[in-house]
Design a protein around this motif. Structure first.
Motif, PDB file in Angstrom:
ATOM      1  N   ARG A 237       0.837  -1.209   0.000  1.00 48.59           N
ATOM      2  CA  ARG A 237       0.000   0.000   0.000  1.00 48.59           C
ATOM      3  C   ARG A 237       0.866   1.250   0.000  1.00 48.59           C
ATOM      4  N   ALA A 242      -1.539   3.369  -2.638  1.00 56.54           N
ATOM      5  CA  ALA A 242      -2.937   2.934  -2.565  1.00 56.54           C
ATOM      6  C   ALA A 242      -3.577   3.426  -1.268  1.00 56.54           C
ATOM      7  N   ALA A 245      -5.643  -1.505   1.228  1.00 57.60           N
ATOM      8  CA  ALA A 245      -4.946  -2.768   0.961  1.00 57.60           C
ATOM      9  C   ALA A 245      -5.694  -3.877   1.678  1.00 57.60           C
ATOM     10  N   LEU A 334      -5.157  -3.972  -3.963  1.00 48.14           N
ATOM     11  CA  LEU A 334      -4.744  -2.598  -3.703  1.00 48.14           C
ATOM     12  C   LEU A 334      -5.677  -1.661  -4.454  1.00 48.14           C
TER      13      LEU A 334
END
Length: 407
Positions: A237, A242, A245, A334
């Motif tokens: 992540r 992102a 996750a 993700l």
């Protein structure tokens, strides 16, 4: 009648006037040469300034600033063309305050004149934007713009994006010299962007390698499975940028996947979720042992029926942990925020390698644990044999003692 002196004075004034005109022309040419020299000097400074940047975002901002200064434009922007080749995935501006950008709203996606330059990557100069057939108009709160100059930026023969310049100061029009200067800057910008991207890729590979080493060390040190899964999700992540996750693992004696760990928005409601192992975004990645992407997870039919609301989230990728040959051990999902760039092949490739290495580390840890359990069992067998022998010896000694006492 006129005085005879008058023709003589006229004859004297005529060369003087011609001399003044020649001096004025010479001065104008000197000023032009000085201006050209200064502009070339400014261009060289801009090229050197842009070439020094290794951070991609900072390099893009430096390119926009340099372009605005070189052609004396009030507004400048650099639009980065997305993976689909039709829309803009990034937009860097100079000349508009952050407050005004917030009032305008979403950055342009590539309609109108901006789209014209995407479709036809050649320098474009306009005296009035609104008179062009492709003109799309401006959103509310957008500053008025008339004059326009657009130049494409190429990186290794691929169109990376476009430079957009508007409103030349003093009410002047952009000229051929402006096109030449901006085109030269665009060539230097292409080299600088390529260098920055290569540097960014090398740093990204380094971060993936460090993350892999950290997970391997954690597993070999005897860390719990939940702790390791959390480390895998957190590092993936962090590196990919992102927002969410999630790690799903196969459930015993079923064909389903269970979400064992989630980090980010809606994480609490996602933990413990049971998903099909052969359909849906995660199930497809698990069944095919290959990455599966989604441009917008909040509107993806493959996942909307399962998890809770994922409002505010956008591009996603599900990557299997392991390969089809050795067996898939789970899936890492993700998800980026809404409006962010989709996961590209260049991003997914190292992520897939990271997941594969994590699977290898998990297998090695399991083998090591199995070996430790076998060693414990062998030790128990040895202790049992020793106890057995000791017990037999003592029983035999006791029997002999009793037998002697009976006599």
């Amino acid at each position: 009648m006129g005085s005879p002196e008058e023709p003589r004075e006229a004859r004297i004034r005529l060369p003087q006037l011609r001399l003044d005109e020649l001096l004025e022309e010479l001065q104008a040419r000197l000023d032009a040469a000085r201006g050209t020299r200064d502009r070339v000097h400014s261009l060289l400074e801009a090229v050197l300034s842009v070439g020094r940047e290794l951070d991609l975002e900072q390099a893009l901002h430096s390119i926009v600033e340099a372009a605005a200064v070189l052609v004396d434009a009030e507004y400048a922007a650099l639009g980065v063309i997305g993976p689909d080749g039709r829309r803009l995935s990034g937009f860097h501006t100079v000349g508009i305050a952050d407050e005004q950008i917030a009032k305008i709203g979403h950055y342009p996606e590539g309609h109108g004149i901006l789209g014209e330059l995407i479709r036809h990557p050649e320098p474009l100069r306009l005296a009035k934007i609104s008179e062009h057939p492709a003109s799309y108009g401006f959103p509310p709160n957008h500053p008025p713009m008339n004059t326009f100059l657009g130049v494409p930026i190429r990186v290794r023969d691929q169109i990376f994006g476009n430079l957009y310049l508007t409103e030349k100061r003093g009410g002047a029009q952009f000229d051929e010299e402006d096109i030449a200067v901006t085109s030269t800057l665009a060539v230097a910008a292409g080299v600088a962007i390529d260098n920055a991207r290569l540097y960014e890729e090398s740093r990204l590979r380094e971060r993936w390698l460090r993350a892999t080493a950290e997970i391997t060390h954690s597993l070999m040190s005897g860390a719990e499975r939940g702790e390791v899964l959390g480390l895998i999700a957190d590092r993936a992540r962090e590196i990919t940028g992102a927002a969410l996750a999630m790690v799903a693992m196969p459930m015993e004696d079923t064909d389903s996947l269970g979400v064992e760990l989630a980090i980010g928005p809606e994480a609490q409601s996602l933990r413990g979720l049971v998903l099909p192992g052969d359909s849906g975004l995660l199930g497809e990645a698990f069944a095919t042992a290959a990455p599966v992407t989604s441009p917008d997870i909040s509107h993806d039919e493959r996942i909307s029926a399962g998890p809770p609301s994922l409002t505010g989230l956008g591009p996603a990728v599900a990557v299997p942990v392991g390969t089809g040959e050795d067996g898939v051990r789970g899936v890492v999902l993700l998800v980026r925020g809404a409006g962010q760039t989709v996961f590209t092949g260049k991003e997914i490739e190292p992520l897939q390698g990271f997941a594969a290495q994590a699977a290898v580390a998990m297998e090695l840890a399991e083998r090591r644990q199995d070996a430790a359990e076998v060693a414990v069992l062998k030790d128990r067998d040895r202790i049992a044999r020793d106890l057995h022998d000791l017990a037999i010896q003592r029983l035999f000694a006791t029997g002999m003692t009793l037998q002697s006492a009976g006599r």
